[in-house]
Scaffold this motif. Structure first.
Motif, short mmCIF file in Angstrom:
data_model
loop_
_atom_site.label_atom_id
_atom_site.label_comp_id
_atom_site.label_asym_id
_atom_site.label_seq_id
_atom_site.Cartn_x
_atom_site.Cartn_y
_atom_site.Cartn_z
N THR A 188 55.53 33.54 32.88
CA THR A 188 56.42 34.69 33.09
C THR A 188 55.68 36.02 33.21
OG1 THR A 188 56.70 34.91 30.69
CG2 THR A 188 58.33 33.59 31.89
N CYS A 189 54.36 36.02 33.03
CA CYS A 189 53.60 37.27 33.07
C CYS A 189 52.28 37.00 33.76
CB CYS A 189 53.37 37.78 31.64
SG CYS A 189 52.33 39.26 31.54
N VAL A 190 51.82 37.96 34.57
CA VAL A 190 50.52 37.87 35.22
C VAL A 190 49.85 39.24 35.14
CG1 VAL A 190 51.50 38.35 37.51
CG2 VAL A 190 49.28 37.23 37.32
N ARG A 191 48.56 39.26 34.82
CA ARG A 191 47.82 40.52 34.69
C ARG A 191 46.40 40.34 35.23
NH1 ARG A 191 49.92 43.84 30.45
NH2 ARG A 191 52.17 43.94 30.78
N PHE A 192 45.89 41.37 35.93
CA PHE A 192 44.49 41.44 36.31
C PHE A 192 43.67 41.95 35.13
CE2 PHE A 192 46.07 41.43 40.69
CZ PHE A 192 45.09 40.71 41.35
N ASN A 193 42.40 41.56 35.10
CA ASN A 193 41.45 42.14 34.15
C ASN A 193 41.00 43.48 34.71
OD1 ASN A 193 39.31 42.84 32.49
ND2 ASN A 193 38.52 40.75 32.35
N PRO A 194 41.25 44.60 34.01
CA PRO A 194 40.87 45.91 34.58
C PRO A 194 39.37 46.08 34.72
CG PRO A 194 41.60 46.14 32.30
CD PRO A 194 41.91 44.73 32.70
N SER A 195 38.59 45.29 34.00
CA SER A 195 37.13 45.40 34.10
C SER A 195 36.55 44.43 35.13
CB SER A 195 36.49 45.11 32.73
OG SER A 195 36.98 46.00 31.76
N ASN A 196 37.34 43.47 35.57
CA ASN A 196 36.86 42.48 36.53
C ASN A 196 38.07 41.92 37.27
OD1 ASN A 196 35.64 40.47 38.01
ND2 ASN A 196 35.24 39.13 36.24
N ILE A 197 38.32 42.41 38.49
CA ILE A 197 39.52 42.01 39.21
C ILE A 197 39.49 40.56 39.63
CG2 ILE A 197 39.92 44.36 40.04
CD1 ILE A 197 38.87 43.42 42.77
N ARG A 198 38.34 39.89 39.49
CA ARG A 198 38.25 38.47 39.82
C ARG A 198 38.79 37.59 38.70
NH1 ARG A 198 37.04 38.08 45.31
NH2 ARG A 198 35.93 40.00 45.84
N GLU A 199 39.32 38.20 37.66
CA GLU A 199 39.83 37.44 36.54
C GLU A 199 41.29 37.81 36.32
OE1 GLU A 199 38.04 35.96 32.27
OE2 GLU A 199 37.49 37.93 33.03
N ILE A 200 42.12 36.80 36.09
CA ILE A 200 43.57 36.97 35.96
C ILE A 200 44.04 36.15 34.77
CG2 ILE A 200 45.81 36.54 37.06
CD1 ILE A 200 44.42 36.83 39.76
N SER A 201 45.05 36.65 34.09
CA SER A 201 45.70 35.88 33.04
C SER A 201 47.17 35.70 33.37
CB SER A 201 45.57 36.57 31.68
OG SER A 201 46.38 37.74 31.63
N THR A 202 47.71 34.54 33.03
CA THR A 202 49.15 34.30 33.08
C THR A 202 49.56 33.68 31.75
OG1 THR A 202 48.98 32.05 33.99
CG2 THR A 202 49.07 33.88 35.57
N ASN A 203 50.79 33.88 31.39
CA ASN A 203 51.28 33.22 30.17
C ASN A 203 52.75 32.90 30.27
OD1 ASN A 203 51.58 36.37 29.22
ND2 ASN A 203 53.10 35.09 28.20
N GLY A 204 53.13 31.83 29.58
CA GLY A 204 54.52 31.48 29.38
C GLY A 204 54.86 31.61 27.92
N ALA A 205 55.85 30.90 27.47
CA ALA A 205 56.26 31.01 26.07
C ALA A 205 55.28 30.35 25.12
CB ALA A 205 57.65 30.40 25.89
N ARG A 206 54.54 29.31 25.60
CA ARG A 206 53.67 28.56 24.68
C ARG A 206 52.22 28.48 25.11
NH1 ARG A 206 55.97 29.17 20.42
NH2 ARG A 206 54.42 27.74 19.55
N ARG A 207 51.90 28.79 26.36
CA ARG A 207 50.51 28.64 26.81
C ARG A 207 50.06 29.89 27.56
NH1 ARG A 207 48.29 23.42 25.68
NH2 ARG A 207 46.44 24.41 26.55
N VAL A 208 48.75 30.16 27.45
CA VAL A 208 48.08 31.22 28.21
C VAL A 208 47.05 30.55 29.11
CG1 VAL A 208 46.66 33.29 28.11
CG2 VAL A 208 48.42 32.91 26.38
N VAL A 209 47.01 30.96 30.37
CA VAL A 209 46.06 30.40 31.33
C VAL A 209 45.18 31.53 31.85
CG1 VAL A 209 45.76 29.05 33.44
CG2 VAL A 209 47.78 28.68 32.00
#
Length: 752
Positions: A188-209
């Protein structure tokens, strides 16, 4: 997973004028500065998507004081100094996520549903710069813009989700990278790494990728976490951010904790040495969830369900807190761009004082509050509440009515409120909140002195229209009141409920004792319909020496019922004068007393086969059947559109879903005499017209919005002229038109 060929960075073009026109969609008249060639033009939107996390954005800098939010399927740029709105139109589905670039130049909106799209807007002009059509099969769940504003990351809505990275500044149709989300947990959420745009995080209710696209494809890993790791129960995850200039990431939870992820030198066989793992859990909020987590300079900023905004350093030590807002659970926090205006606020501060740019806070109570860093040092709690910039609607709105003589409309919501608004000044005039009652429908009397409110538990309240004081209360049903109608004399009111019953009230002397004062009296109830009541309307018959009040209802049982108003009393109950069957197979969807009757008094009914039928009010014979609007389902609402300065007469209509429009009278089936447009992305709960016919108002129920449309019938008149005369408009309805095969066969068979 798939990857598109990379683009040469030197060829990227960012100015708006460089993009091809084919990528743009039509904007509103307010955004583009040019009027739309429509009979209805959106002028004002009341309400916003209060439950969208991160849905309110501060666009302010040293030159402007504006904020952006989405309202149903419309983007709104609101100047909170002048009160003006610039409306960004183009989406047909509800906007589900949005983001703004770091420099406040670009706004990105995305929706979910059939024919979804992503639109990138220039926040300075309100013009769409690029549109990505059908980015995902059923739309976009979450979106983020890279710190350099060159890339978009999106998470899809479908059951098997995908993550895509788009190089939106390049002339490319598809995404740069696409990969399937590996976990069953819905992200339900996606964010870029402000220090490295080649890295992204996503998360749901129970897991972070955690994702990486440094190479030719996506790489990802999802660190495991269970309550046993830290000997405590873990709440559902809400949002994840990267901590700048570190290897850490932080995930907020519904329990008020944060989970800190970092690369650990301890080798335990569960993760690779260069992968993050949960290293600690920190309790930041003792009362409720952390709904929003973001970054501002060296601070980690949280907004929580307890209505507080807190600032932490990178070691998660609290630096500042704003706990006196009293505005509801925080869902959005956004800071102004660093500029001269913010620096001026720092001049009078001591060196150790808390400093940050001005920021705005959006809450689940549909409020947007403006705050400044200096408020943290205020001693008086009243001075720490901030400034209210915007008030929306905090619950579904199904009731809407306009004053018959003043520029005022009334609306009611499921949280118990009744609000009066001035639609010219766009200001809130009065609010009344009912405890443990849920209002569903509302109506003004013809004089503008009374306001009737119907509730979901069957209660009817008669209020004064100016102060909303209660005059009388009735409860004669256990089911929801769905319709309320006043007579032209304002001395009669009728209601229809979900139990298929019509209740009738009148002003009179109780027990016919003229020594008693006049009051509202319940005169009877009748369940004349076997299926749901779809229309209820009063009429005024002038066929005799004395005008006669008449009341009719139509139901899905195909019956048109007229009630004996004159002889219905508290002793006799509500009497039926006559009953007629008006359909054989179709279902009636609404009715109205036809305003263009001439010498013959007529009743207009509509059915679910797009037919409009006129019935003689006296003998109930069908006088005319014509084709109605066919734009978006059957017509379920009809309202007379006042036309004091127009040559013709018009009706405003709404379908059950999405579409509202205008019909020109008299009815003759000419398709050019009707128009329709998408007013809401879902249900159209109610419509109303201003007393002078200049505006039409619509409410969308669950989308928490009321839209105000300016009426300009000149474009419809032009369409009627251009559509031709005689039978030309009707020939256009035949497949192939005048030159088609079917028309040729008709001519060969029947023309002599």
């Amino acid at each position: 997973m798939s990857r598109a060929p990379p683009t040469d960075r030197a060829s990227v073009r960012t100015p708006a004028s460089d993009y091809p026109e084919s990528n743009a969609i039509a904007a509103s008249s307010d955004a583009g500065g040019k009027s739309n060639d429509n009979a209805l033009n959106l002028k004002w939107v009341l309400g916003f998507n209060k439950d969208m996390l991160g849905g309110v954005h501060n666009l302010s800098d040293e030159y402007r004081r504006e904020l952006f939010y989405s309202a149903a399927h419309t983007g709104v740029i609101f100047n909170f100094e002048t009160g003006e709105q610039r409306l960004l139109q183009g989406h047909c589905n509800p906007i589900t996520c949005c983001t703004v670039s770091r420099d406040k130049r670009w706004i990105v909106t995305a929706d979910s549903g059939t024919d979804s799209m992503i639109v990138i807007w220039d926040s300075m002009s309100g013009i769409p710069i690029k549109t990505i059509f059908n980015p995902h099969p059923t739309g976009t769940q979450a979106i983020d813009l890279s710190p350099d504003s060159m890339f978009l990351a999106t998470v899809s809505c479908e059951e098997k989700q995908t993550l895509s990275v788009w190089e939106w500044t390049a002339e490319r149709d598809g995404p740069l990278y696409t990969a399937s989300v590996p976990e069953q947990d819905r992200q339900t959420c996606v964010r870029f790494n402000p220090s490295n745009i080649r890295e992204i995080s996503t998360n749901g209710a129970r897991r972070v990728v955690f994702w990486s696209w440094a190479g030719d494809s996506f790489e990802y890993y999802s660190p495991a976490l269970s309550g046993r790791d830290f000997k405590q129960k873990m709440g559902d995850f809400t949002q994840t951010v990267f901590v700048p200039n570190t290897t850490q990431a932080v995930t907020a939870t519904a329990d008020g904790d944060i989970v800190v992820w970092d690369i650990s030198l301890i080798v335990d066989g569960l993760a690779k040495p260069d992968e993050r793992r949960a290293i600690k859990v920190v309790r930041l909020c003792n009362e409720g969830a952390i709904n929003f987590i973001g970054l501002q300079d060296d601070y980690v900023v949280t907004g929580s369900a307890d209505g507080c905004v807190r600032f932490y350093d990178v070691h998660f030590r609290v630096i500042a807190w704003f706990e006196d807002l009293d505005a509801g659970a925080v869902t959005s926090i956004s800071f102004s761009a660093a500029g001269a205006a913010d620096k001026l606020n720092y001049d009078d501060m001591a060196g150790d004082s808390f400093q940050c740019p001005d920021f705005i806070v959006g809450t689940s109570s549909a409020l947007v509050v403006h705050l400044q860093a200096r408020m943290f040092d205020e001693l008086d709690p009243e001075n720490r509440k901030g400034t209210l910039l915007l008030q929306g609607l905090d619950s579904p709105v199904h009731g809407l009515a306009t004053h018959p003589k003043l520029p005022i409309f009334a609306t009611c919501g499921y949280s118990g409120f009744v609000q009066l608004w001035n639609y010219e000044t766009r200001g809130l005039l009065l609010v009344k909140v009912f405890d443990r009652l849920v209002p569903h429908c509302i109506a003004y009397d013809s004089k503008g002195e009374l306001l009737a409110v119907g509730f979901t538990n069957g209660t009817l309240k008669i209020l004064s229209a100016d102060k909303l004081t209660e005059i009388q209360t009735f409860r004669l049903s256990r089911e929801c009141l769905t319709k309320i109608a006043f007579s032209e004399t304002s001395r009669h009111v009728a209601t229809a409920d979900a139990d298929r019953s019509v209740c009738f009230f009148r002003i009179g002397h109780r027990h016919d004792d003229r020594n008693l004062p006049e009051e509202w009296i319940f005169s009877g109830k009748n369940r004349a319909h076997a299926r749901a009541i779809s229309g209820l309307s009063f009429g005024l018959s002038r066929d005799g020496e004395v005008p006669r009040i008449r009341l009719v209802s139509v139901g899905e049982d195909r019956k048109l019922v007229e009630y004996d108003v004159a002889n219905s009393t508290e002793y006799t109950g509500l009497l039926i004068d006559n009953m007629s069957k008006v359909e054989q197979e179709a279902r009636p969807t609404c009715c109205i007393w036809y305003p263009e009757s001439g010498r013959e008094e007529l009743i207009l009914t509509v059915n679910d086969e797009y037919k409009l039928k006129l019935w003689n009010a006296n003998n109930k014979s069908c006088r005319r059947t014509v084709l109605g609007p066919t734009y978006g389902g059957a017509v379920t609402r009809l309202v007379n559109l006042p036309a004091p300065n127009r040559s013709g007469r018009y009706l405003a209509y709404a379908t059950r879903d999405k579409v509202v429009g205008i019909i020109k009278l008299p009815l003759d089936g000419n398709p050019n005499k009707t128009m329709g447009l998408i007013a809401h992305p879902g249900e159209v709960a109610e419509i109303a017209c201003s007393y002078d016919g200049r505006y039409m108002l619509t409410c969308g129920g669950a989308d928490l919005c009321v839209n105000m449309w300016a009426v300009d019938v000149l474009s419809m008149e032009n369409s009627i002229i251009l559509g031709g005369h005689g039978i030309d408009p009707y020939i256009a309805l035949i497949e192939g038109g005048r030159e088609g095969t079917f028309f040729a066969e008709i001519r060969d068979y029947f023309h002599y």
